[in-house]
Design a protein around this motif. Structure first.
Motif, mmCIF file in Angstrom:
data_model
loop_
_atom_site.group_PDB
_atom_site.id
_atom_site.type_symbol
_atom_site.label_atom_id
_atom_site.label_comp_id
_atom_site.label_asym_id
_atom_site.label_seq_id
_atom_site.Cartn_x
_atom_site.Cartn_y
_atom_site.Cartn_z
ATOM 1 N N CYS A 71 5.727 -1.894 1.122
ATOM 2 C CA CYS A 71 6.110 -2.699 -0.041
ATOM 3 C C CYS A 71 7.530 -3.217 0.131
ATOM 4 O O CYS A 71 8.463 -2.450 0.372
ATOM 5 N N ASP B 282 9.400 -4.451 -2.086
ATOM 6 C CA ASP B 282 10.244 -4.158 -3.242
ATOM 7 C C ASP B 282 10.753 -2.723 -3.241
ATOM 8 O O ASP B 282 11.942 -2.477 -3.202
ATOM 9 N N CYS B 283 9.831 -1.773 -3.311
ATOM 10 C CA CYS B 283 10.231 -0.373 -3.455
ATOM 11 C C CYS B 283 10.248 0.367 -2.126
ATOM 12 O O CYS B 283 10.723 1.490 -2.045
ATOM 13 N N CYS C 140 3.574 -3.958 -3.531
ATOM 14 C CA CYS C 140 2.567 -2.977 -3.919
ATOM 15 C C CYS C 140 2.107 -3.196 -5.364
ATOM 16 O O CYS C 140 2.806 -3.868 -6.141
ATOM 17 N N CYS D 61 4.727 -2.429 -8.150
ATOM 18 C CA CYS D 61 5.798 -3.426 -8.266
ATOM 19 C C CYS D 61 5.264 -4.750 -8.819
ATOM 20 O O CYS D 61 5.927 -5.433 -9.569
HETATM 21 ZN ZN LIG Z 1 6.465 -1.355 -4.529
#
Ligand SMILES: [Zn+2]
Ligand SMILES: [Zn+2]
Length: 116
Positions: A68, A70-71, A109, A112
């Protein structure tokens, strides 16, 4: 310990596991992980330091991952590897032995994506 969970694990989740909690301090665990990494028993994957995942190096076995953006969460792909066949071709055409690969896909993901 590390492979008792399916797929890669983060240091954070190691600390949160009941077996470790309270029985050793983070510095000790980090030192151990660094040692294991140096000996190539485990290695790091992932994008960010804060969500670095560790996986076991298993010979003769490989996994492909989706990360992912983002995270930094890392998931193991549960599908037939699309490029295993290519390894033979690469091996044949280059003469390389023990050809292996590793794929990392990137995306956002579901967790997110929901936040957006
Ligand atoms: Zn994520
Ligand atoms: Zn693969």
């Amino acid at each position: 310990m590390i492979n008792s969970k399916k797929g890669p694990v983060t240091v954070k989740s190691l600390f949160e596991s009941e077996k470790i909690e309270g029985s050793c301090d983070p510095a000790t665990v980090y030192r151990l992980l660094q040692k294991l990494e140096k000996k190539k028993i485990i290695r790091k994957i992932g994008l960010h330091d804060r969500s670095t995942h560790f996986i076991l190096n298993e010979s003769g076995q490989h996994r492909d991952y989706v990360v992912c953006h983002d995270c930094g969460d890392v998931e193991t792909l549960e599908m037939i590897c699309p490029v295993e066949e290519l390894e033979n071709k690469v091996s044949k055409s280059t003469g390389f032995q023990d050809v292996y690969h590793e794929l990392q896909f990137y995306g956002i993901c579901p967790v997110c994506a929901k936040d957006k």
